[in-house]
Write a protein that holds these residues in place. Structure first.
Motif, short mmCIF file in Angstrom:
data_model
loop_
_atom_site.label_atom_id
_atom_site.label_comp_id
_atom_site.label_asym_id
_atom_site.label_seq_id
_atom_site.Cartn_x
_atom_site.Cartn_y
_atom_site.Cartn_z
N GLY A 65 0.89 -1.63 0.54
CA GLY A 65 0.08 0.12 0.18
C GLY A 65 0.81 1.01 0.27
N PRO A 66 1.62 1.49 1.04
CA PRO A 66 2.90 2.69 0.94
C PRO A 66 3.62 2.99 -0.40
CG PRO A 66 2.46 1.24 3.23
CD PRO A 66 1.96 0.35 2.57
N VAL A 67 3.54 1.26 -1.02
CA VAL A 67 4.40 2.16 -2.13
C VAL A 67 3.83 2.15 -3.34
CG1 VAL A 67 6.71 -0.12 -3.65
CG2 VAL A 67 6.36 0.62 -1.28
N LEU A 68 2.92 1.40 -3.19
CA LEU A 68 1.69 1.97 -4.25
C LEU A 68 1.61 3.65 -4.15
CD1 LEU A 68 1.14 0.27 -6.38
CD2 LEU A 68 -1.51 0.16 -4.72
N VAL A 69 1.43 4.09 -2.87
CA VAL A 69 1.35 5.35 -2.61
C VAL A 69 2.65 6.48 -3.56
CG1 VAL A 69 0.12 7.21 -1.26
CG2 VAL A 69 -1.13 4.86 -1.17
N GLY A 70 3.65 5.68 -2.98
CA GLY A 70 4.73 6.74 -3.22
C GLY A 70 4.79 6.88 -5.22
N LEU A 71 4.85 5.95 -5.27
CA LEU A 71 4.78 5.43 -6.55
C LEU A 71 3.46 6.28 -7.61
CD1 LEU A 71 5.32 1.31 -7.86
CD2 LEU A 71 6.95 3.12 -7.88
N LEU A 72 2.69 6.32 -7.33
CA LEU A 72 1.32 7.44 -7.83
C LEU A 72 1.38 8.26 -7.84
CD1 LEU A 72 -1.67 4.91 -7.16
CD2 LEU A 72 -0.77 4.88 -8.89
N VAL A 73 2.54 8.67 -6.96
CA VAL A 73 2.31 10.26 -6.38
C VAL A 73 3.82 11.28 -7.54
CG1 VAL A 73 3.53 11.77 -4.89
CG2 VAL A 73 1.95 10.49 -4.13
N VAL A 74 4.76 9.95 -7.45
CA VAL A 74 6.01 10.28 -8.29
C VAL A 74 5.33 10.42 -9.67
CG1 VAL A 74 8.27 9.83 -9.21
CG2 VAL A 74 8.02 9.66 -6.79
N THR A 75 4.39 9.19 -10.22
CA THR A 75 3.91 9.40 -11.33
C THR A 75 2.90 9.88 -11.96
OG1 THR A 75 3.96 6.59 -10.97
CG2 THR A 75 2.44 6.92 -12.97
N ALA A 76 2.63 11.05 -10.68
CA ALA A 76 1.79 12.40 -11.51
C ALA A 76 2.73 12.98 -12.00
CB ALA A 76 1.01 12.07 -9.99
N LEU A 77 3.12 13.36 -10.78
CA LEU A 77 4.61 14.48 -11.76
C LEU A 77 5.13 13.78 -13.02
CD1 LEU A 77 6.21 14.87 -7.96
CD2 LEU A 77 4.56 16.47 -9.69
N VAL A 78 5.49 12.78 -13.40
CA VAL A 78 6.68 12.86 -14.01
C VAL A 78 5.50 12.01 -15.73
CG1 VAL A 78 7.63 10.24 -14.85
CG2 VAL A 78 7.48 10.69 -12.69
N THR A 79 3.97 11.95 -15.36
CA THR A 79 3.43 11.71 -16.52
C THR A 79 2.75 13.45 -17.09
OG1 THR A 79 2.30 10.38 -15.14
CG2 THR A 79 0.96 11.48 -17.07
N ALA A 80 2.94 14.46 -15.27
CA ALA A 80 2.89 15.77 -16.41
C ALA A 80 3.77 15.88 -17.14
CB ALA A 80 2.44 16.58 -14.78
N LEU A 81 4.73 15.66 -16.97
CA LEU A 81 5.94 16.28 -17.88
C LEU A 81 6.33 15.11 -18.85
CD1 LEU A 81 9.00 16.10 -15.96
CD2 LEU A 81 8.05 18.05 -16.95
N LEU A 82 5.60 13.99 -19.29
CA LEU A 82 5.56 13.07 -20.78
C LEU A 82 4.40 13.13 -21.68
CD1 LEU A 82 6.79 10.20 -19.47
CD2 LEU A 82 8.50 11.70 -20.68
N VAL A 83 3.25 13.76 -20.76
CA VAL A 83 1.90 13.89 -21.16
C VAL A 83 1.77 15.54 -22.34
CG1 VAL A 83 0.43 15.08 -20.26
CG2 VAL A 83 -0.87 13.66 -20.99
N ARG A 84 2.09 15.90 -22.56
CA ARG A 84 2.75 17.17 -23.61
C ARG A 84 3.45 16.77 -25.15
NH1 ARG A 84 0.23 21.72 -22.21
NH2 ARG A 84 -0.49 21.92 -19.85
N PRO A 85 4.67 16.54 -24.39
CA PRO A 85 4.86 15.58 -25.77
C PRO A 85 4.68 14.23 -26.83
CG PRO A 85 6.48 14.92 -23.96
CD PRO A 85 5.62 16.29 -23.39
N LEU A 86 4.40 13.90 -25.70
CA LEU A 86 3.61 12.31 -25.89
C LEU A 86 2.63 12.20 -26.79
CD1 LEU A 86 5.53 9.68 -24.32
CD2 LEU A 86 5.60 10.20 -26.35
N PRO A 87 2.00 11.86 -27.97
CA PRO A 87 0.83 11.93 -28.76
C PRO A 87 -0.24 11.22 -28.15
CG PRO A 87 2.15 11.27 -30.22
CD PRO A 87 2.77 11.22 -29.68
N SER A 88 0.28 9.56 -27.42
CA SER A 88 -0.39 8.12 -27.09
C SER A 88 -0.73 8.42 -26.00
CB SER A 88 -0.09 6.96 -27.32
OG SER A 88 -0.25 6.24 -27.26
N ALA A 89 -1.46 8.29 -25.07
CA ALA A 89 -1.86 8.35 -23.67
C ALA A 89 -1.80 6.57 -23.20
CB ALA A 89 -3.12 8.05 -23.50
N VAL A 90 -1.81 5.98 -23.77
CA VAL A 90 -1.16 4.32 -23.77
C VAL A 90 0.69 4.73 -23.37
CG1 VAL A 90 -0.64 1.99 -24.45
CG2 VAL A 90 -2.59 3.59 -24.50
#
Lengths: 112, 134
Positions: A65-90
């Motif tokens: 549980g704690p690891v998953l929450v931590g991963l999701l927090v970091v993922t939210a930041l990384v996705t914010a950076l990657l979602v603009r240049p990449l055309p596909s959500a997958v």
């Protein structure tokens, strides 16, 4: 409806990344649970004779549980950076899950 | 309906194939408790099935690209074209893992704990050692 805009893609990328964590977690749990272990004879120590279900709940509470929450927090930041240049959500979700796991593994390895 | 089929195909490939391969590889690298030879062989056979089904399903993007082309769905065609890159990457990863493995990746039987059959009878053989008491 901002379905194909950056905002819509961000949500779907996060869903794809979460899907990866769930899939890998489930695969590891199923894989380890499907390997038979020798019947334990000494059950006097705490947590020494847990059923697979009990150990899964314990691991999820204490570690998963704690690891998953931590991963999701970091993922939210990384996705914010990657979602603009990449055309596909997958693609964005998959890459951000990979980048997140790499960052977290590097930080963990650097600390210990 | 068409969109549902194509997205189903895509997500089965995206999550199903890594799931099957990961479960198979965890089982392949583990040392299971197998009291008999049959138990070890059954364990190995299940592991092989998981790995083979995963490797076969990994070809789904080719089928998906074909159906997306028939349906004329440009968006899913693009998705499946990317997926073919992922498919090749996944096959290369499996080849890499199988090069690292000692022994076969598929067709491996784990060790079992079955005791070797004890010799209970002495059969006299010409040229062999004599039996005690005979």
């Amino acid at each position: 409806m901002d379905h194909n805009g950056v905002r819509g893609r961000y949500g779907r990328s996060m869903a794809v990344a979460s899907g990866w964590y769930v899939t890998v977690g489930a695969a590891v749990a199923v894989g380890l649970a499907s390997v038979p272990s020798p019947p334990s004879t000494d059950c006097s120590a705490w947590f020494s004779c847990l059923s697979p279900g009990e150990s899964l709940v314990l691991i999820m509470l204490v570690w998963g549980g704690p690891v998953l929450v931590g991963l999701l927090v970091v993922t939210a930041l990384v996705t914010a950076l990657l979602v603009r240049p990449l055309p596909s959500a997958v693609l964005a979700g998959t890459l951000s899950a990979l980048v997140t796991v790499t960052i977290c593994a590097a930080v963990y390895a650097g600390r210990s | 309906m068409k969109r549902l089929g194509l997205s189903g195909l895509f997500f089965v490939w995206l999550y199903g194939v890594p799931f099957l391969l990961l479960v198979g590889l965890i089982r392949r690298t583990s040392t299971p408790y197998a009291p008999t030879r049959e138990a070890a062989e059954a364990f190995g056979a299940t592991t092989d099935t998981l790995l083979i089904v995963g490797l076969l399903l990994n070809a789904l993007p080719l089928i998906g690209l074909h159906f997306a082309g028939l349906a004329g769905d440009e968006g899913w065609q693009r998705h499946f074209r990317w997926a073919i890159g992922g498919m090749v990457l996944l096959y290369l990863l499996v080849v890499l893992v199988s090069r690292m493995a000692t022994g076969l990746l598929i067709g491996h039987t784990p060790a079992d704990d079955e005791p070797a059959p004890a010799v209970t009878q002495c059969i006299p053989r010409s040229g062999g050692r004599g039996c005690p008491g005979g």
